[in-house]
Scaffold this motif. Structure first.
Motif, short mmCIF file in Angstrom:
data_model
loop_
_atom_site.label_atom_id
_atom_site.label_comp_id
_atom_site.label_asym_id
_atom_site.label_seq_id
_atom_site.Cartn_x
_atom_site.Cartn_y
_atom_site.Cartn_z
N LEU A 201 0.83 -1.21 0.00
CA LEU A 201 0.00 0.00 0.00
C LEU A 201 0.87 1.26 0.00
O LEU A 201 1.79 1.39 0.80
N SER A 202 0.52 2.20 -0.90
CA SER A 202 1.13 3.53 -0.90
C SER A 202 0.02 4.58 -0.84
O SER A 202 -1.08 4.36 -1.37
N LEU A 203 0.32 5.72 -0.19
CA LEU A 203 -0.71 6.72 0.05
C LEU A 203 -0.21 8.13 -0.25
O LEU A 203 0.96 8.46 -0.01
N ASP A 204 -1.12 8.94 -0.73
CA ASP A 204 -0.93 10.39 -0.80
C ASP A 204 -1.54 10.96 0.48
O ASP A 204 -2.75 10.95 0.66
N CYS A 205 -0.68 11.45 1.37
CA CYS A 205 -1.12 12.03 2.66
C CYS A 205 -0.85 13.52 2.72
O CYS A 205 -0.69 14.10 3.81
N ILE A 206 -0.83 14.15 1.56
CA ILE A 206 -0.43 15.56 1.47
C ILE A 206 -1.35 16.46 2.28
O ILE A 206 -0.90 17.40 2.95
N SER A 207 -2.65 16.21 2.26
CA SER A 207 -3.59 17.07 2.98
C SER A 207 -3.95 16.54 4.36
O SER A 207 -4.68 17.21 5.09
N SER A 208 -3.46 15.38 4.71
CA SER A 208 -3.84 14.81 6.00
C SER A 208 -2.75 14.92 7.06
O SER A 208 -3.05 15.02 8.25
N ILE A 209 -1.48 14.94 6.65
CA ILE A 209 -0.43 14.97 7.66
C ILE A 209 -0.50 16.28 8.45
O ILE A 209 -0.56 17.37 7.89
N GLY A 210 -0.56 16.14 9.74
CA GLY A 210 -0.65 17.30 10.62
C GLY A 210 -2.05 17.77 10.88
O GLY A 210 -2.27 18.66 11.72
N ALA A 211 -3.04 17.20 10.19
CA ALA A 211 -4.43 17.63 10.35
C ALA A 211 -5.30 16.58 11.01
O ALA A 211 -6.27 16.92 11.69
N VAL A 212 -4.97 15.31 10.80
CA VAL A 212 -5.72 14.21 11.39
C VAL A 212 -4.72 13.16 11.89
O VAL A 212 -3.58 13.12 11.42
N PRO A 213 -5.12 12.32 12.82
CA PRO A 213 -4.21 11.25 13.24
C PRO A 213 -3.80 10.39 12.05
O PRO A 213 -4.63 10.07 11.19
N LEU A 214 -2.51 10.04 11.99
CA LEU A 214 -1.99 9.32 10.84
C LEU A 214 -1.11 8.17 11.33
O LEU A 214 -0.17 8.38 12.08
N ASN A 215 -1.47 6.98 10.89
CA ASN A 215 -0.71 5.79 11.27
C ASN A 215 -0.25 5.08 10.00
O ASN A 215 -1.01 4.35 9.37
N LEU A 216 1.00 5.31 9.64
CA LEU A 216 1.54 4.74 8.40
C LEU A 216 2.22 3.39 8.61
O LEU A 216 2.87 2.89 7.70
N ASP A 217 2.06 2.82 9.78
CA ASP A 217 2.58 1.47 10.00
C ASP A 217 1.91 0.52 9.01
O ASP A 217 0.68 0.47 8.92
N GLY A 218 2.69 -0.21 8.27
CA GLY A 218 2.14 -1.12 7.27
C GLY A 218 1.98 -0.50 5.90
O GLY A 218 1.54 -1.16 4.96
N VAL A 219 2.32 0.80 5.75
CA VAL A 219 2.24 1.49 4.45
C VAL A 219 3.65 1.54 3.85
O VAL A 219 4.61 1.91 4.53
N LEU A 220 3.78 1.16 2.60
CA LEU A 220 5.09 1.09 1.96
C LEU A 220 5.68 2.48 1.74
O LEU A 220 6.78 2.78 2.22
N PHE A 221 4.94 3.35 1.02
CA PHE A 221 5.38 4.72 0.75
C PHE A 221 4.21 5.68 0.97
O PHE A 221 3.04 5.33 0.71
N ALA A 222 4.51 6.89 1.42
CA ALA A 222 3.48 7.90 1.58
C ALA A 222 4.09 9.28 1.37
O ALA A 222 5.24 9.52 1.76
N SER A 223 3.32 10.17 0.77
CA SER A 223 3.80 11.52 0.47
C SER A 223 3.18 12.54 1.41
O SER A 223 2.06 12.36 1.90
N GLY A 224 3.89 13.62 1.66
CA GLY A 224 3.40 14.72 2.48
C GLY A 224 4.09 16.01 2.09
O GLY A 224 5.04 16.01 1.30
N VAL A 225 3.61 17.14 2.66
CA VAL A 225 4.21 18.44 2.34
C VAL A 225 4.28 19.31 3.59
O VAL A 225 3.58 19.08 4.58
N SER A 226 5.09 20.38 3.48
CA SER A 226 5.28 21.30 4.60
C SER A 226 4.26 22.43 4.63
O SER A 226 4.03 23.03 5.68
N GLY A 227 3.64 22.74 3.48
CA GLY A 227 2.90 23.99 3.35
C GLY A 227 1.41 23.93 3.57
O GLY A 227 0.70 24.87 3.23
N LYS A 228 0.91 22.81 4.11
CA LYS A 228 -0.52 22.72 4.39
C LYS A 228 -0.74 22.70 5.90
O LYS A 228 -0.45 23.69 6.58
N ALA A 229 -1.24 21.62 6.46
CA ALA A 229 -1.61 21.62 7.88
C ALA A 229 -0.42 21.82 8.80
O ALA A 229 -0.59 22.32 9.92
N LEU A 230 0.78 21.46 8.38
CA LEU A 230 1.94 21.67 9.23
C LEU A 230 2.25 23.16 9.40
O LEU A 230 3.03 23.54 10.28
#
Length: 531
Positions: free
Chosen positions: A336-365
């Motif tokens: 499993l791979s995920l686009d977490c660009i709009s979720s990181i820093g905004a909702v609880p995120l548990n990427l255990d078991g996820v192969l790759f996931a993307s995020g950014v600095s300029g949204k919820a963070l």
């Protein structure tokens, strides 16, 4: 109801404009002759863009903007640029500033000036020119207008050419009390003073021990926040991070499956196509989450080896269920791979078991745009089949610093991450902000695209009735000091508007925005006329 500022588009508004124009420039300032209709149509009426001040359905003030040359002042004093004390490249003409005498307490005038400067800046004008009546020179000065050239008109109606720039506006009373736009965008985020200060610190070498220590601290905070083993920080946008993920998927054997229920799912498809990946698509209606039965039906053949999806689908405000996707992937031996660009820093995120996931600095963070992340839970090695900048293994092999990096952006991100000592507190703030806004939007008679149970707290998508234009509504909210999301092509095509809840906006500003939103929607239910 508060005073509301908007662009005139309704028949009833234009009828009131002609009457106020007559009362002001015929009866009060004898600039034109009287007539039986007691209305005055400006000679540039069809070229004017009227910014009006409304109280309920009553028009109490107006000012209009025109950019076509020649300007009125060009005809009175010659080419205005030859008289101006400042260099301008894209001026506009301001005409017909008028306020009903009952409301000349300064508030409507200042509000029109603030709406005017917002409008001009949004359209890229660098100066506004006006012929100001000599009777109101003090008022024009408070708005930031400065005189130039010489008087025009006659003794009964004398006018002073004046100009307004962002600088002169800021120095006037209207500019000094003008609040910054209240940010309801999903990005760029509102930046705190401490993060601004961090960005402006003196840069230092990315090859220094200090930078190495800083980067490791940021990586540790990010992996803790997302419950992932590793993260690489890239200098670029979320598009870069998803290209890096696509590059890693291209190294895997077997066919993939991409889930789509919005614009950003479709963009994953585009990333995959550009890398020549072999994959199928499961598409779900926009505004609804992925359905377990649809995915299980697609993977039952056993030909798929990986699955790629968006966690928070920004275009619709839907939060897809990570645990559901993990369960399906585990049962079917998929990565499993995920686009977490709009979720990181905004909702609880548990990427255990996820192969790759993307995020950014300029949204919820709430840091500056310019950094993106790829989380990974397995070690990766460099691969010469990938472009150097997209090779995740190259970052990992160089301890996250394979190429030049900005200490300023990383320092700013480190400062922004200090908010997450107790992440659940931040998530709770966003959730409460979402609930307040959602309730207000629904009380205004508007519909949210996604069901509450399927919705993502970072953002909501509003379905507007056909008689209300999302662009007009968004432009008018901007004039009133509120920046909502409505200009992306996928929103324009559907007449949707979005309100993001990730930015630090207080309850008072939220309630004021909701009041203006409701008021504008009441006004805008009368269809616009074509001018």
């Amino acid at each position: 109801m508060s005073l509301i500022y908007k662009i005139a588009t309704k028949q009833s508004e234009f009828e009131q404009i002609l009457k106020l124009n007559y009362r002001t420039f015929v009866e009060e300032i004898p600039q034109h002759n009287e007539n039986e209709s007691r209305t005055l149509i400006d000679k540039f009426h069809n070229e004017n863009k009227y910014i009006v001040c409304m109280k309920d359905e009553q028009l109490i003030g107006m000012i209009c903007v025109r950019s076509n040359r020649p300007f009125s002042l060009d005809g009175k004093i010659g080419k205005v640029e030859e008289h101006l004390p400042v260099i301008v490249e894209n001026p506009c003409e301001i005409r017909l500033l008028a306020v009903d005498p009952q409301y000349r307490n300064g508030r409507a005038f200042l509000g029109l000036a603030q709406a005017l400067i917002r409008y001009c800046l949004k359209l890229g004008y660098d100066a506004a020119l006006i012929s100001g009546t000599t009777r109101e020179q003090k008022l024009y000065g408070q708005m930031g207008f400065q005189p130039f050239a010489y008087l025009t008109g006659d003794e009964d109606a004398a006018f002073q050419p004046m100009y307004l720039t962002k600088t002169t506006f800021d120095e006037g009373i209207a500019g000094r009390i003008l609040k910054e736009q209240v940010n309801f965008l999903p990005g760029p985020a509102t930046i705190s003073e401490s993060v601004k200060a961090a960005l402006s610190a003196s840069p230092f070498s990315h090859r220094s021990k200090g930078f190495e220590t800083l980067l490791q601290a940021v990586q540790n905070k990010l992996t803790t926040l997302a419950n992932a083993k590793y993260v690489q920080i890239l200098h670029g946008t979320g598009t870069l991070a998803n290209d890096v993920v696509a590059g890693q998927l291209s190294l895997m054997s077997g066919k993939g499956l991409i889930l789509v229920n919005g614009e950003f799912g479709e963009r994953l498809v585009n990333h995959a196509e550009r890398f020549g990946l072999d994959f199928d698509i499961v598409e779900t209606e926009w505004g609804t989450p992925f359905r377990k039965e649809h995915i299980e039906e697609a993977v039952k053949s056993g030909v798929h080896h990986w699955l790629w999806a968006v966690h928070c689908e920004t275009s619709t405000g839907v939060l897809n269920d990570i645990e559901l996707l993990k369960s399906i992937c585990e049962s079917n031996n998929l990565q499993l791979s995920l686009d977490c660009i709009s979720s990181i820093g905004a909702v609880p995120l548990n990427l255990d078991g996820v192969l790759f996931a993307s995020g950014v600095s300029g949204k919820a963070l709430a840091s500056y745009s310019g950094l993106s992340f790829v989380f990974h839970n397995v070690q990766v090695s460099p691969n010469k089949n990938l472009p150097r900048y997209l090779d995740l293994g190259a970052y990992a092999a160089a301890d996250g610093i394979p190429y030049s990096q900005s200490s300023n952006l990383v320092t700013a991100l480190a400062e922004a991450l200090k908010r997450y000592k107790s992440p659940e507190v931040e998530f709770d703030i966003i959730e409460k902000r979402y609930d307040l806004i959602r309730n207000g939007v629904e009380e205004a008679g508007l519909t949210i695209l996604s069901e509450k149970s399927d919705s993502a707290n970072p953002i909501m998508t509003i379905l507007l009735p056909k008689e209300i234009s999302a662009k007009e509504l968004g432009d008018n909210l901007y004039l009133n000091g509120y920046n909502l999301h409505y200009e992306s092509s996928y929103l324009n095509e559907r007449n949707w508007m979005q309100i993001s809840c990730i930015n630090d906006v207080g309850e008072k500003d939220i309630r004021k925005m909701l009041s203006i939103l409701k008021g504008l929607c009441m006004v805008d239910r009368e269809p616009s006329i074509i001018r």
